[in-house]
Design an enzyme around this catalytic site. Structure first.
Site, mmCIF file in Angstrom:
data_model
loop_
_atom_site.group_PDB
_atom_site.id
_atom_site.type_symbol
_atom_site.label_atom_id
_atom_site.label_comp_id
_atom_site.label_asym_id
_atom_site.label_seq_id
_atom_site.Cartn_x
_atom_site.Cartn_y
_atom_site.Cartn_z
ATOM 1 N N LYS A 1 0.845 -1.200 0.000
ATOM 2 C CA LYS A 1 0.000 0.000 0.000
ATOM 3 C C LYS A 1 0.878 1.246 0.000
ATOM 4 C CE LYS A 1 -3.198 2.560 3.002
ATOM 5 N NZ LYS A 1 -3.889 2.570 4.309
ATOM 6 N N ASP B 1 -2.473 10.430 3.833
ATOM 7 C CA ASP B 1 -3.884 10.065 3.955
ATOM 8 C C ASP B 1 -4.608 11.041 4.871
ATOM 9 O OD1 ASP B 1 -6.321 8.824 3.924
ATOM 10 O OD2 ASP B 1 -5.746 7.227 5.313
ATOM 11 N N LYS C 1 -10.025 12.948 8.434
ATOM 12 C CA LYS C 1 -9.523 12.512 9.730
ATOM 13 C C LYS C 1 -9.453 13.693 10.700
ATOM 14 C CE LYS C 1 -6.392 8.893 7.970
ATOM 15 N NZ LYS C 1 -6.897 7.748 8.738
ATOM 16 N N ASP D 1 1.499 6.196 5.874
ATOM 17 C CA ASP D 1 0.525 5.297 5.262
ATOM 18 C C ASP D 1 1.061 4.649 3.988
ATOM 19 O OD1 ASP D 1 -1.885 4.099 5.767
ATOM 20 O OD2 ASP D 1 -3.073 5.527 4.624
ATOM 21 N N ASP E 1 -12.114 7.200 3.922
ATOM 22 C CA ASP E 1 -10.922 6.944 4.726
ATOM 23 C C ASP E 1 -10.586 5.457 4.774
ATOM 24 O OD1 ASP E 1 -8.726 7.621 6.261
ATOM 25 O OD2 ASP E 1 -9.828 7.555 8.158
ATOM 26 N N GLU F 1 -9.500 3.781 2.277
ATOM 27 C CA GLU F 1 -9.009 3.889 0.899
ATOM 28 C C GLU F 1 -7.955 2.855 0.544
ATOM 29 O OE1 GLU F 1 -5.630 4.959 2.912
ATOM 30 O OE2 GLU F 1 -7.665 5.611 3.381
ATOM 31 N N ARG G 1 -7.785 -0.342 0.941
ATOM 32 C CA ARG G 1 -8.333 -1.531 0.280
ATOM 33 C C ARG G 1 -8.773 -1.228 -1.153
ATOM 34 N NH1 ARG G 1 -12.581 -1.806 5.061
ATOM 35 N NH2 ARG G 1 -10.758 -0.791 5.986
#
Length: 508
Positions: free
Chosen positions: A274, A279, A286, A297, A356, A358, A360
């Site tokens: 990933k 993010d 967030k 992230d 959020d 995201e 996946r």
């Protein structure tokens, strides 16, 4: 730093160079006991009972983590002797060994010592061998000496005196110890790359920066690299991946690296990392507190690059593919909104209930893309869910797989590498939480079992091969005073690949 191996017959410490060899310091372990053994016994005999007298005087009791320097000891070739307490011998496991090694390195790093003879790897570590001890000692030293200061106006480049470490092992352990030293240095280099990428700010480490890093890695280590831009991803119908980058001005990059160490037609292991370089949560924004840490992230992507670097340096005889979907997740007038429905590369439609969630969304298209390599196994690595931190804290990475054999390999590798993981459930019953009234599935499954439903989402895209998912949200970086990327799970992944390379399947 230079690491080397010196083999000797430890039953003849005073006559074969073990104690008489010249160096700035020799490191000796002492157990919490009145009975000396191993290197400590040899040095005691060579010095006519010096250690026995020191122990009786109370200057060194062998308790775990204690250290004591001795200077100009008669009968010893080294200028100094560093005694390191090992604790109780019957409890000297890999954790106790790691603690002792770090205590030794800390003591040495505070001096002007340049060359060290290191004997702790030969101590009787429960269920471990001397070569394991060599590799663990190298990784511990490199972790202690790692500093990330390159973004400061005056980077701290203080030269350390310690340059050369000679590991003293028994003659029978020499071959394995030399291989372990090579592996340890390669792993440390890979972990440093992973740490550096994680610690860089997101205005530097963008998707394009990750792509350029992959290109440099390919050039330096003779890998094959391909970077797909957004138009190419559109042509491949990666609607889920592209939905995450919709709000950002930074162009998405879909990075593919190939290491060819096995037979030309041998099925590769595919690592999918990933790569969300920052993010914000997107429209599902967030909270501001702690958002700076969302630069981490992309640590899954960083671990793929670090692992490939280590694999290439070790020259493992297997094929490995690294796939990195790299994006920023930003809010804007063009960003994906909660309730939007996107179509994945596989053709499944996804209702984006929370922008959020995201990770996946980018991983699912990468997992579909991985099918073209006809892989022997696929492992995705992602800082995927806060729920995994709630479940496991910051010690174990979360492991998910329906393939018991693959899960077993990864758990064995995690233990061997001291990079622990814990297997969590992936039962079909959890899939019901991903049902959507309007699409084939939703991208979240509610609060219960959040890390499990995230893995269940990914599993919907992995029918074509053996697959495992590592959730590293709790292990990829540390917060607080010691804030920084850890380099995990490079040791776990590299050990898994080392084990695979030793298996005939890897080259067939």
């Amino acid at each position: 730093m230079d690491f080397s191996i010196k083999a000797c017959d430890w039953t003849k410490g005073s006559s074969n160079g073990f104690l008489t060899g010249k160096s700035d310091c020799i490191v000796i372990g002492v157990f919490e006991s009145q009975t000396l053994s191993g290197a400590a016994l040899e040095i005691d005999e060579a010095t006519r009972g010096l250690l026995t007298r020191i122990i009786k005087a109370g200057d060194m009791d062998g308790k775990a983590g204690t250290t004591l320097f001795l200077h100009e000891v008669s009968g010893i070739g080294a200028s100094r002797v560093l005694l390191v307490g090992l604790g109780k011998q019957d409890a000297f496991n890999q954790k106790a060994y790691g603690d002792a090694v770090r205590a030794a390195w800390r003591a040495l790093l505070g001096t002007k010592i340049v060359q060290v003879t290191f004997t702790l790897a030969q101590a009787p570590i429960l269920e471990r061998t001397a070569d394991w001890g060599v590799r663990a000692a190298i990784l511990a030293l490199r972790e202690l000496t790692y500093k990330f200061t390159q973004m400061k106006s005056k980077p701290e480049n203080a030269a350390r005196a310690l340059k050369r470490i000679v590991f003293s092992v028994n003659t029978g352990d020499e071959k394995a110890a030399k291989l372990a030293a090579k592996q340890g240095a390669a792993l440390a280099n890979g972990m440093d790359l992973t740490r550096d990428l994680g610690n860089l700010p997101s205005n530097v480490c963008t998707p394009t920066y990750l792509a350029n890093t992959a290109k440099k890695l390919a050039k330096d280590w003779k890998l094959k690299v391909e970077v797909l831009g957004e138009k190419q991803c559109e042509a491949l119908k990666m609607g889920s991946f592209l939905s995450v980058t919709a709000g950002s001005v930074e162009p998405a990059q879909f990075i593919v690296l190939q290491y060819q160490g096995g037979a030309a037609k041998a099925a590769p292991v595919v690592l999918v990392g990933k790569g969300v370089t920052f993010d914000t949560g997107g429209i599902s924004l967030k909270p501001g507190e702690g958002m700076d840490e969302m630069k981490y992230d992309m640590c899954g992507a960083g671990s793929v690059l670090g692992t490939l670097r280590a694999v290439a340096e070790m020259g493992l005889k297997l094929n490995v593919v690294g796939i990195i979907p790299a994006v920023e997740n930003m809010p804007s007038a063009t960003a994906t909104k909660p309730g939007d429905i996107v179509t994945s590369m596989k053709g499944l439609t996804i209702e984006v209930l929370n922008t959020d969630a995201e990770g996946r969304l980018i991983l699912c298209d990468a997992l579909t893309y991985a099918e073209r390599f006809k892989p022997a196994a696929v492992i995705d690595i992602a800082t995927l869910t806060g729920a995994c931190i709630i479940a496991l804290g910051h010690h174990n990475s979360g492991l998910f797989s329906k393939d018991d054999a693959l899960a077993g390999e990864l758990l064995d590798a995690s233990r061997e590498a001291s990079d622990p993981a814990w297997r969590l459930p992936l039962d079909d019953e959890y899939q019901d939480q991903l049902k959507s009234n309007f699409a084939d599935l939703a991208n979240i499954g509610g609060r219960p079992a959040g890390s499990v439903t995230a893995a269940c989402f990914l599993s919907r895209f992995t029918d074509a091969y053996p697959w495992a998912h590592l959730d590293i949200a709790g292990t990829a970086w540390k917060s607080g005073a010691a804030k920084g990327a850890t380099g995990r799970p490079v040791p776990l992944l590299a050990q898994f690949l080392i084990d695979r390379a030793a298996d005939g399947r890897a080259t067939q």
